[in-house]
Scaffold this motif. Sequence first.
Motif, mmCIF file in Angstrom:
data_model
loop_
_atom_site.group_PDB
_atom_site.id
_atom_site.type_symbol
_atom_site.label_atom_id
_atom_site.label_comp_id
_atom_site.label_asym_id
_atom_site.label_seq_id
_atom_site.Cartn_x
_atom_site.Cartn_y
_atom_site.Cartn_z
ATOM 1 N N MET A 46 38.995 41.570 40.416
ATOM 2 C CA MET A 46 37.534 41.384 39.865
ATOM 3 C C MET A 46 36.664 41.532 39.167
ATOM 4 O O MET A 46 37.363 42.683 38.448
ATOM 5 C CB MET A 46 37.558 42.717 41.645
ATOM 6 C CG MET A 46 36.034 42.455 42.154
ATOM 7 S SD MET A 46 35.540 44.250 42.733
ATOM 8 C CE MET A 46 37.048 43.684 44.580
ATOM 9 N N ASP A 47 36.315 40.968 39.256
ATOM 10 C CA ASP A 47 35.330 40.756 37.561
ATOM 11 C C ASP A 47 33.850 42.226 37.883
ATOM 12 O O ASP A 47 33.430 42.669 38.566
ATOM 13 C CB ASP A 47 34.695 39.253 36.876
ATOM 14 C CG ASP A 47 33.695 39.282 37.978
ATOM 15 O OD1 ASP A 47 33.348 39.481 38.925
ATOM 16 O OD2 ASP A 47 33.748 37.272 38.246
ATOM 17 N N ALA A 48 32.594 42.692 37.137
ATOM 18 C CA ALA A 48 31.937 43.211 36.741
ATOM 19 C C ALA A 48 31.053 43.029 37.929
ATOM 20 O O ALA A 48 30.601 43.744 38.704
ATOM 21 C CB ALA A 48 31.115 43.397 35.635
ATOM 22 N N THR A 49 31.122 41.560 38.069
ATOM 23 C CA THR A 49 29.623 40.981 38.712
ATOM 24 C C THR A 49 30.210 41.041 40.203
ATOM 25 O O THR A 49 29.081 41.381 41.262
ATOM 26 C CB THR A 49 29.396 39.451 38.783
ATOM 27 O OG1 THR A 49 29.290 39.275 37.248
ATOM 28 C CG2 THR A 49 28.170 38.531 39.916
ATOM 29 N N GLN A 50 31.772 40.811 40.913
ATOM 30 C CA GLN A 50 31.835 41.120 41.796
ATOM 31 C C GLN A 50 31.590 42.816 42.344
ATOM 32 O O GLN A 50 31.620 43.184 43.426
ATOM 33 C CB GLN A 50 33.448 40.617 41.938
ATOM 34 C CG GLN A 50 33.534 39.066 42.014
ATOM 35 C CD GLN A 50 35.016 38.571 42.130
ATOM 36 O OE1 GLN A 50 35.417 39.549 41.285
ATOM 37 N NE2 GLN A 50 35.019 37.765 42.785
ATOM 38 N N LYS A 51 32.243 43.279 41.067
ATOM 39 C CA LYS A 51 32.117 44.730 41.473
ATOM 40 C C LYS A 51 31.160 45.946 41.667
ATOM 41 O O LYS A 51 30.867 46.485 42.897
ATOM 42 C CB LYS A 51 33.374 45.539 40.258
ATOM 43 C CG LYS A 51 34.440 45.609 40.177
ATOM 44 C CD LYS A 51 35.262 46.103 39.279
ATOM 45 C CE LYS A 51 36.081 46.270 38.556
ATOM 46 N NZ LYS A 51 36.847 47.019 37.521
ATOM 47 N N ILE A 52 30.126 44.795 41.517
ATOM 48 C CA ILE A 52 28.332 45.230 41.463
ATOM 49 C C ILE A 52 28.376 44.757 43.146
ATOM 50 O O ILE A 52 27.143 45.103 43.442
ATOM 51 C CB ILE A 52 27.478 45.329 39.877
ATOM 52 C CG1 ILE A 52 27.852 44.903 38.667
ATOM 53 C CG2 ILE A 52 25.890 44.591 40.690
ATOM 54 C CD1 ILE A 52 26.901 44.953 38.080
ATOM 55 N N GLU A 53 28.133 43.749 43.384
ATOM 56 C CA GLU A 53 27.706 43.505 44.626
ATOM 57 C C GLU A 53 28.668 44.455 45.429
ATOM 58 O O GLU A 53 28.180 44.214 46.349
ATOM 59 C CB GLU A 53 28.574 41.887 45.161
ATOM 60 C CG GLU A 53 27.411 40.479 43.774
ATOM 61 C CD GLU A 53 27.846 39.691 43.671
ATOM 62 O OE1 GLU A 53 29.131 39.123 44.781
ATOM 63 O OE2 GLU A 53 27.231 38.382 42.987
ATOM 64 N N ARG A 54 29.577 44.449 45.498
ATOM 65 C CA ARG A 54 30.411 46.144 46.589
ATOM 66 C C ARG A 54 29.512 46.616 46.140
ATOM 67 O O ARG A 54 29.458 47.279 47.193
ATOM 68 C CB ARG A 54 31.879 46.170 46.301
ATOM 69 C CG ARG A 54 32.503 46.472 46.872
ATOM 70 C CD ARG A 54 34.522 46.854 46.671
ATOM 71 N NE ARG A 54 34.037 46.868 45.222
ATOM 72 C CZ ARG A 54 34.290 48.278 44.654
ATOM 73 N NH1 ARG A 54 33.806 49.554 45.965
ATOM 74 N NH2 ARG A 54 34.647 48.396 43.937
ATOM 75 N N LEU A 55 29.617 46.997 45.315
ATOM 76 C CA LEU A 55 29.005 48.395 45.035
ATOM 77 C C LEU A 55 27.597 48.668 45.808
ATOM 78 O O LEU A 55 27.307 49.514 46.157
ATOM 79 C CB LEU A 55 29.165 49.084 42.988
ATOM 80 C CG LEU A 55 29.655 49.459 42.933
ATOM 81 C CD1 LEU A 55 30.127 49.572 41.584
ATOM 82 C CD2 LEU A 55 30.470 50.844 43.356
ATOM 83 N N LEU A 56 26.564 47.234 45.428
ATOM 84 C CA LEU A 56 25.665 47.421 45.876
ATOM 85 C C LEU A 56 25.713 47.316 47.790
ATOM 86 O O LEU A 56 24.899 48.407 48.320
ATOM 87 C CB LEU A 56 24.761 46.840 46.144
ATOM 88 C CG LEU A 56 23.915 46.031 44.246
ATOM 89 C CD1 LEU A 56 23.664 45.028 43.640
ATOM 90 C CD2 LEU A 56 22.942 47.191 43.990
ATOM 91 N N ILE B 271 27.081 51.677 38.537
ATOM 92 C CA ILE B 271 26.460 50.260 38.917
ATOM 93 C C ILE B 271 25.897 49.562 36.988
ATOM 94 O O ILE B 271 26.028 49.508 36.536
ATOM 95 C CB ILE B 271 26.071 49.161 39.592
ATOM 96 C CG1 ILE B 271 25.797 49.468 41.175
ATOM 97 C CG2 ILE B 271 24.574 48.520 39.562
ATOM 98 C CD1 ILE B 271 25.560 49.846 42.062
ATOM 99 N N LEU B 272 24.750 51.020 37.151
ATOM 100 C CA LEU B 272 24.277 51.622 35.471
ATOM 101 C C LEU B 272 25.063 51.305 34.117
ATOM 102 O O LEU B 272 24.933 50.739 33.801
ATOM 103 C CB LEU B 272 23.487 52.019 36.017
ATOM 104 C CG LEU B 272 22.024 51.756 36.479
ATOM 105 C CD1 LEU B 272 21.498 52.762 36.533
ATOM 106 C CD2 LEU B 272 21.409 50.578 36.268
ATOM 107 N N ASN B 273 26.409 52.011 34.682
ATOM 108 C CA ASN B 273 27.322 51.327 33.408
ATOM 109 C C ASN B 273 27.223 50.788 33.422
ATOM 110 O O ASN B 273 28.530 49.912 31.587
ATOM 111 C CB ASN B 273 28.400 52.088 33.772
ATOM 112 C CG ASN B 273 27.969 53.792 33.674
ATOM 113 O OD1 ASN B 273 27.782 54.569 32.721
ATOM 114 N ND2 ASN B 273 28.827 55.374 34.226
#
Length: 309
Positions: free
Chosen positions: A1-11, A30-32
């Motif tokens: 899972m790349d950073a973009t996918q991780k951010i979407e999941r966290l959102l 997310i801001l990290n």
Amino acid sequence: MDATQKIERLLDEAYTTNDPEEMERIARIILNYDQDNVEAIILLADVTEDSKEKIVLLQKASSLLERDLEESPVPEEIAFLDDELGMLYVAVLQRLGFSYFSEGENEKALEIANEIMEVDPEQQTLGRTLFYRILVDMNEYTAILEECLKEREPFPAMLHSKAIAAFRLSGATMPAYRALWEAFAADPDVPFHILGYYEEPDEEAEEEELESYSLAMLFEDAWLTEGDASSANWIAGGTILLGLAASLFPPENTEKMLVLADALGLADAAEDIMVKLESRQDWSVLSQSERLKEALKLLSEGEYLPLKS
């Protein structure tokens, strides 16, 4: 899972939680990953209690969105608020405008309110509510009455601003009297929340009830001005009369309200209107909303508050 996918999941996780601490924790993660993630900045601003920090966060979100809008302007054939980026930008402006207002930065708040109104001709946002509330705070009473004449449709924030402006300009006169009942009729719950006669709704309350409470808190300081009892007594007198007339107070509190009415010089008016309404054959079977409608009609058509001669 790349950073973009991780951010979407966290959102997704952040939008499904009602816990402010959890929302803050997720936003900071997310801001990290992406220090310029606008959605995370907004989420963090929403749960930040420090008003100055909130403003800094919203200023950053606003600047980032302005940059995005310069790169990808809203197409001319699309309404600004129908565009996802445009809607997000206005949501940030709205938050920032109210934050400026709460900090007493009225000029900045007014500038933002005007910017929101330019892209919101259908009044889908709180831009115009903020606009009127700022004018009240700036004592621009004549400007308020002039703006009210331009409105296509009245709405509660406008009507409360009009009622305050009319009273501050002319005192207890018939124009101020009519404006008061117009404001009450637009949302009868608001004055009772302003004076603390109704309890604060919980998070599970209907949206309409939450909106009434929010509007009451926005205009509480405007009506109950420290060091000036006249406008507080004016709205209190109207609220007590309406509550007694429409049988809104619990039976155990009615006597207390009559005592307060007497202290405001309204005992005879309260008794008169209660007798007129309660003597109706259908009064006992009317719903609360029907009683409110009839009470407001009778109050607005008469002279039940003491007026200047």
